[in-house]
Design a protein around this motif. Structure first.
Motif, PDB file in Angstrom:
ATOM      1  N   CYS A 195      -3.440  13.631  -1.702  1.00 49.26           N
ATOM      2  CA  CYS A 195      -2.671  12.415  -1.966  1.00 49.26           C
ATOM      3  C   CYS A 195      -3.584  11.334  -2.516  1.00 49.26           C
ATOM      4  N   ARG A 196      -2.994  10.213  -2.888  1.00 53.12           N
ATOM      5  CA  ARG A 196      -3.750   9.087  -3.421  1.00 53.12           C
ATOM      6  C   ARG A 196      -3.238   7.810  -2.767  1.00 53.12           C
ATOM      7  N   ILE A 197      -4.157   6.942  -2.393  1.00 55.24           N
ATOM      8  CA  ILE A 197      -3.779   5.648  -1.823  1.00 55.24           C
ATOM      9  C   ILE A 197      -3.958   4.577  -2.890  1.00 55.24           C
ATOM     10  N   ASP A 198      -2.929   3.727  -3.050  1.00 62.53           N
ATOM     11  CA  ASP A 198      -2.982   2.590  -3.967  1.00 62.53           C
ATOM     12  C   ASP A 198      -2.714   1.326  -3.170  1.00 62.53           C
ATOM     13  N   VAL A 199      -3.530   0.323  -3.394  1.00 62.30           N
ATOM     14  CA  VAL A 199      -3.376  -0.966  -2.712  1.00 62.30           C
ATOM     15  C   VAL A 199      -3.209  -2.045  -3.776  1.00 62.30           C
ATOM     16  N   LEU A 200      -2.122  -2.773  -3.695  1.00 67.73           N
ATOM     17  CA  LEU A 200      -1.860  -3.889  -4.586  1.00 67.73           C
ATOM     18  C   LEU A 200      -1.712  -5.145  -3.737  1.00 67.73           C
ATOM     19  N   ALA A 201      -2.424  -6.193  -4.093  1.00 71.53           N
ATOM     20  CA  ALA A 201      -2.401  -7.420  -3.298  1.00 71.53           C
ATOM     21  C   ALA A 201      -2.209  -8.636  -4.193  1.00 71.53           C
ATOM     22  N   ALA A 202      -1.600  -9.669  -3.630  1.00 71.61           N
ATOM     23  CA  ALA A 202      -1.448 -10.947  -4.318  1.00 71.61           C
ATOM     24  C   ALA A 202      -1.632 -12.060  -3.295  1.00 71.61           C
ATOM     25  N   TRP A 203      -2.154 -13.200  -3.748  1.00 72.47           N
ATOM     26  CA  TRP A 203      -2.379 -14.322  -2.829  1.00 72.47           C
ATOM     27  C   TRP A 203      -2.451 -15.620  -3.638  1.00 72.47           C
TER      28      TRP A 203
ATOM     29  N   THR B 118       0.851  -1.183   0.000  1.00 71.30           N
ATOM     30  CA  THR B 118       0.000   0.000   0.000  1.00 71.30           C
ATOM     31  C   THR B 118       0.886   1.232   0.000  1.00 71.30           C
ATOM     32  N   THR B 119       0.592   2.153  -0.903  1.00 71.44           N
ATOM     33  CA  THR B 119       1.360   3.392  -0.982  1.00 71.44           C
ATOM     34  C   THR B 119       0.421   4.582  -0.846  1.00 71.44           C
TER      35      THR B 119
END
Length: 370
Positions: A282-290, A272-273
């Motif tokens: 600002c902007r929040i970005d969430v990248l996930a992998a599973w 998460t950035t």
């Protein structure tokens, strides 16, 4: 040669008319500009990073580029002109630039009587790399000068992965607050039962005392490996997982969850950035992998649905908080729940000034209720 096409227009949250207080921004770092799949070959998109208007695009050979959206001749945005897959041409006087280097290739108004060499002129360009589905752009500090191709730069951030077969999902939301408020909200351990109150996550009745160990890492700190919160329903599906959470300057939160069941490793990872668009937003970005149930087609849509609900709750809270921040009030941080926020501010000031001690000299233990 065709006009610039603004790829993938999206609905953004309506920010308050009056921005909240600004925050100082950290340069000399990689930031996610936008999703790379918004850029087909020969296309561009406009975004904002650290108060710099950016023209981001993909050349015909697939290579990404990022330029300051401004012609160095008369200041018109380059996005008003044309991109043919190889060069960007200004609408005003037709100056043509190679976008990766920023080098000027042509000035149509020059004649045989002129001695000016166009290739000695450069528009501002920035290193750009595609990683984990994002176009990452390196934003140097003012005065650094042009960065040559192949220059030594910090490593491009990457989502941790623990195998070759997995699913991914990503989310983003614009926040009407400065990057400091976005980041301390991101790492705040006590807001969960209130902001994220839901039957599938937590409730006010589930609050209990918690103890977590933290340790220093380069440019940040780590919540040491621990069992996830027992009052978070999704974690119960994993059996007995172990979670590690890292915060790394300038804006990155890494979380990994690993569980062993029936001799098989199951894992979830997220990056998460919180990226400053301007000094006040600002902007929040969430990248996930599973790799859990990655073969089931409904898992990814469900993960994105519940993840979007989660991020929307944070976004709504930031929109409401922005109303109170307009008057730039005095605020407070308490121990122990706000200790990570204090560490962040200390790390940031140390980076900006080059002075001060690291906030953690060794492992510490914090206690709070959530």
């Amino acid at each position: 040669m065709k006009p610039m096409r603004q790829a993938g227009a999206e609905e953004l949250v309506q920010l308050p008319a009056k921005a909240g207080p600004p925050a100082e921004m950290i340069f000399g770092e990689w930031y996610p500009a936008l999703r790379a799949d918004r850029l087909r070959k020969g296309e561009t998109a406009v975004t904002m990073l650290l108060e710099i208007p950016m023209l981001v695009g993909r050349k015909s050979d697939g290579k990404l580029f990022a330029m300051r959206d401004l012609c160095p001749h008369r200041g018109i945005p380059l996005s008003a002109g044309w991109f043919d897959g190889e060069t960007v041409q200004c609408k005003y006087h037709g100056w043509r630039f190679e976008p990766c280097s920023g080098r000027c290739e042509e000035i149509p108004s020059l004649t045989s009587f002129d001695s000016l060499a166009p290739t000695k002129i450069y528009a501002n360009s920035f290193p750009a790399v595609e990683r984990d589905g994002y176009a990452w752009v390196y934003v140097p500090a003012a005065g650094v000068g042009r960065i040559e191709e192949g220059a030594e730069l910090p490593a491009v951030p990457e989502l941790p992965k623990f195998g070759g077969r997995y699913r991914t999902a990503h989310l983003q939301a614009d926040l009407p607050c400065n990057v400091d408020h976005g980041i301390i909200g991101l790492m705040d351990p006590a807001h969960g039962p209130f902001v994220h109150r839901a039957w599938w996550w937590r409730s006010a009745a589930s609050i209990h005392e918690k103890t977590k160990k933290f340790e220093p890492i380069p440019d940040g700190f780590r919540m040491s490996a621990h069992a996830p919160s027992s009052n978070s329903a999704p974690y119960k599906l994993l059996g007995k997982p172990v979670t590690t959470i890292d915060f790394v300057l300038p804006n990155r939160r890494y979380e990994t969850i690993i569980a062993e069941k029936n001799g098989k490793k199951r894992w979830f990872a997220s990056l998460t950035t919180v990226t400053p668009l301007t000094a006040s937003t600002c902007r929040i970005d969430v990248l996930a992998a599973w790799n859990m149930l990655y073969w089931m087609p409904l898992v990814t849509p469900m993960a994105k649905y519940f993840g979007a609900k989660f991020v929307a709750q944070d976004q709504q809270t930031m929109v409401e908080q922005a109303q109170g921040l307009r008057s730039n009030p005095g605020l407070m941080l308490i121990d122990d729940a706000d200790k990570p926020a204090k560490w962040y501010f200390a790390l940031k000031q140390r980076r900006l000034t080059g002075e001060g001690e690291l906030p953690l000299s060794g492992p510490v233990e914090l206690h709070w209720r959530s």
